[in-house]
Design a protein around this motif. Structure first.
Motif, short mmCIF file in Angstrom:
data_model
loop_
_atom_site.label_atom_id
_atom_site.label_comp_id
_atom_site.label_asym_id
_atom_site.label_seq_id
_atom_site.Cartn_x
_atom_site.Cartn_y
_atom_site.Cartn_z
N LEU A 88 -54.41 -30.96 2.98
CA LEU A 88 -53.42 -30.38 3.88
C LEU A 88 -52.27 -29.77 3.08
CD1 LEU A 88 -52.35 -32.09 7.15
CD2 LEU A 88 -50.69 -30.88 5.78
N ARG A 89 -51.77 -30.51 2.11
CA ARG A 89 -50.66 -30.01 1.29
C ARG A 89 -51.09 -28.81 0.46
NH1 ARG A 89 -45.52 -31.86 -0.60
NH2 ARG A 89 -45.41 -32.75 1.49
N ALA A 90 -52.29 -28.87 -0.13
CA ALA A 90 -52.79 -27.75 -0.94
C ALA A 90 -52.93 -26.48 -0.12
CB ALA A 90 -54.12 -28.12 -1.59
N ALA A 91 -53.25 -26.64 1.18
CA ALA A 91 -53.38 -25.48 2.08
C ALA A 91 -52.03 -25.00 2.59
CB ALA A 91 -54.29 -25.83 3.25
N GLN A 92 -50.95 -25.67 2.18
CA GLN A 92 -49.58 -25.33 2.56
C GLN A 92 -49.39 -25.33 4.08
OE1 GLN A 92 -48.94 -21.63 0.45
NE2 GLN A 92 -48.39 -22.73 -1.41
N LEU A 93 -49.93 -26.36 4.72
CA LEU A 93 -49.80 -26.48 6.17
C LEU A 93 -48.64 -27.39 6.52
CD1 LEU A 93 -53.58 -26.94 7.06
CD2 LEU A 93 -52.21 -24.86 7.26
N ALA A 112 -47.18 -37.23 6.61
CA ALA A 112 -46.26 -37.03 5.49
C ALA A 112 -46.68 -35.87 4.59
CB ALA A 112 -46.14 -38.31 4.67
N ALA A 113 -47.91 -35.41 4.67
CA ALA A 113 -48.41 -34.35 3.80
C ALA A 113 -47.92 -32.97 4.20
CB ALA A 113 -49.94 -34.37 3.78
N GLY A 114 -47.41 -32.80 5.40
CA GLY A 114 -46.98 -31.48 5.84
C GLY A 114 -45.83 -30.94 5.00
N GLY A 115 -45.87 -29.64 4.70
CA GLY A 115 -44.76 -29.02 3.99
C GLY A 115 -43.50 -29.10 4.84
N GLN A 116 -43.64 -28.79 6.12
CA GLN A 116 -42.59 -28.99 7.11
C GLN A 116 -43.14 -30.04 8.08
OE1 GLN A 116 -39.45 -27.38 7.19
NE2 GLN A 116 -40.17 -26.85 5.14
N ARG A 117 -42.33 -31.02 8.42
CA ARG A 117 -42.78 -32.10 9.31
C ARG A 117 -41.83 -32.17 10.50
NH1 ARG A 117 -42.76 -33.50 4.12
NH2 ARG A 117 -40.82 -34.67 4.30
N ARG A 118 -42.37 -31.88 11.67
CA ARG A 118 -41.55 -31.83 12.89
C ARG A 118 -42.08 -32.82 13.92
NH1 ARG A 118 -38.42 -27.41 12.15
NH2 ARG A 118 -39.20 -25.81 10.76
N MET A 119 -41.16 -33.23 14.79
CA MET A 119 -41.51 -34.22 15.80
C MET A 119 -40.76 -33.91 17.09
SD MET A 119 -40.94 -38.29 15.32
CE MET A 119 -40.41 -39.28 16.70
N VAL A 120 -41.47 -34.00 18.19
CA VAL A 120 -40.86 -33.84 19.51
C VAL A 120 -40.51 -35.23 20.04
CG1 VAL A 120 -41.23 -32.98 21.86
CG2 VAL A 120 -42.13 -31.70 19.91
N LEU A 184 -39.21 -36.53 8.40
CA LEU A 184 -39.04 -35.24 9.07
C LEU A 184 -38.26 -34.28 8.19
CD1 LEU A 184 -38.09 -36.42 12.68
CD2 LEU A 184 -40.34 -35.84 11.78
N THR A 185 -38.59 -33.00 8.34
CA THR A 185 -37.84 -31.97 7.62
C THR A 185 -36.91 -31.21 8.57
OG1 THR A 185 -39.65 -30.39 7.91
CG2 THR A 185 -39.62 -31.68 5.86
N ALA A 186 -36.91 -31.60 9.85
CA ALA A 186 -36.06 -30.98 10.86
C ALA A 186 -35.71 -32.07 11.87
CB ALA A 186 -36.78 -29.82 11.55
N PRO A 187 -34.61 -31.92 12.58
CA PRO A 187 -34.26 -32.92 13.60
C PRO A 187 -35.32 -33.00 14.69
CG PRO A 187 -32.41 -31.42 13.18
CD PRO A 187 -33.60 -30.85 12.48
N VAL A 188 -35.40 -34.16 15.32
CA VAL A 188 -36.31 -34.34 16.46
C VAL A 188 -35.90 -33.36 17.55
CG1 VAL A 188 -37.03 -35.96 18.27
CG2 VAL A 188 -36.69 -36.78 15.93
N THR A 189 -36.86 -32.70 18.15
CA THR A 189 -36.57 -31.75 19.22
C THR A 189 -36.95 -32.35 20.58
OG1 THR A 189 -38.72 -30.69 18.98
CG2 THR A 189 -36.91 -29.74 17.74
N VAL A 190 -36.34 -31.84 21.62
CA VAL A 190 -36.64 -32.31 22.96
C VAL A 190 -37.88 -31.62 23.49
CG1 VAL A 190 -35.78 -32.52 25.33
CG2 VAL A 190 -34.23 -32.85 23.40
N PHE A 191 -38.02 -30.32 23.22
CA PHE A 191 -39.19 -29.55 23.65
C PHE A 191 -39.75 -28.80 22.45
CE2 PHE A 191 -36.44 -29.67 27.43
CZ PHE A 191 -37.31 -30.32 28.30
#
Length: 192
Positions: A88-93, A112-120, A184-191
């Protein structure tokens, strides 16, 4: 499974998700894959042969940008999770959790492998369920520690995970713990 059949199954799974007809794509050992535009939706359990199926899906879908983990029950094989994470990381996902995502055990290592890790808001991460109470002293723990250093820039999360689930318990991470350990690489989002 022949390549033409695999592509047909993947196309059917994506169409089923979009149409809501309830069909599910199932490839090898209980992990379900569904490709929807630039997203790969995953649900199920990761086993020994799952990384090969994952590599096939990535190769057949170069448009993919994000892996969305839905209901992940942990793994039958920690080494397989780490192998998938490295692919996953090698594919830059990037990785994402939807509001109904529910990760258990070492499935969090794949996230944890995601380049960017987001959560709703509403997604859940449960730690524990490792096969042995002595996981910290197994060869897999050393590999996991090295993997987490590569993915998160530090391996402290593994110590936290093992302490939080000591005694065989399951620990549901709080938003504060998720932020504190750099998941996470960004704050938790509501939507989304």
């Amino acid at each position: 499974m022949p390549d033409a059949t695999r592509r047909a199954v993947l196309a059917c799974g994506a169409a089923a998700l979009l149409a809501g007809c309830g069909q599910v794509t199932r490839l090898r050992q209980g992990l379900e894959f569904a490709v929807v535009n630039e997203r790969l939706l995953l649900r199920g359990v990761i086993h020994r042969r799952t990384p090969a199926a994952f590599a096939d899906v990535l190769a057949e879908n170069p448009q993919l940008r994000r892996v969305v983990l839905q209901q992940m029950q942990g793994a039958g094989d920690t080494g397989a999770v780490l192998a998938m994470g490295r692919l996953l990381r090698a594919a830059q996902l990037d990785t994402a959790l939807q509001s109904d995502s529910d990760l258990h055990g070492d499935a969090v290592f794949l996230f944890a492998a995601g380049g960017q890790r987001r959560m709703v808001q509403g997604a859940q991460i449960h730690l524990g369920g490792w096969a042995t109470p002595d996981f910290a002293r197994t060869p897999e723990a050393g590999l996991t520690r090295s993997y987490l250093e590569d993915m998160l820039g530090q391996a402290g999360f593994l110590n936290f995970a093992l302490q939080a689930s000591a005694g065989g318990g399951i620990h549901t991470m709080t938003a504060r713990e998720i932020a504190q350990h750099g998941l996470l690489t960004a704050p938790v989002t509501v939507f989304e």
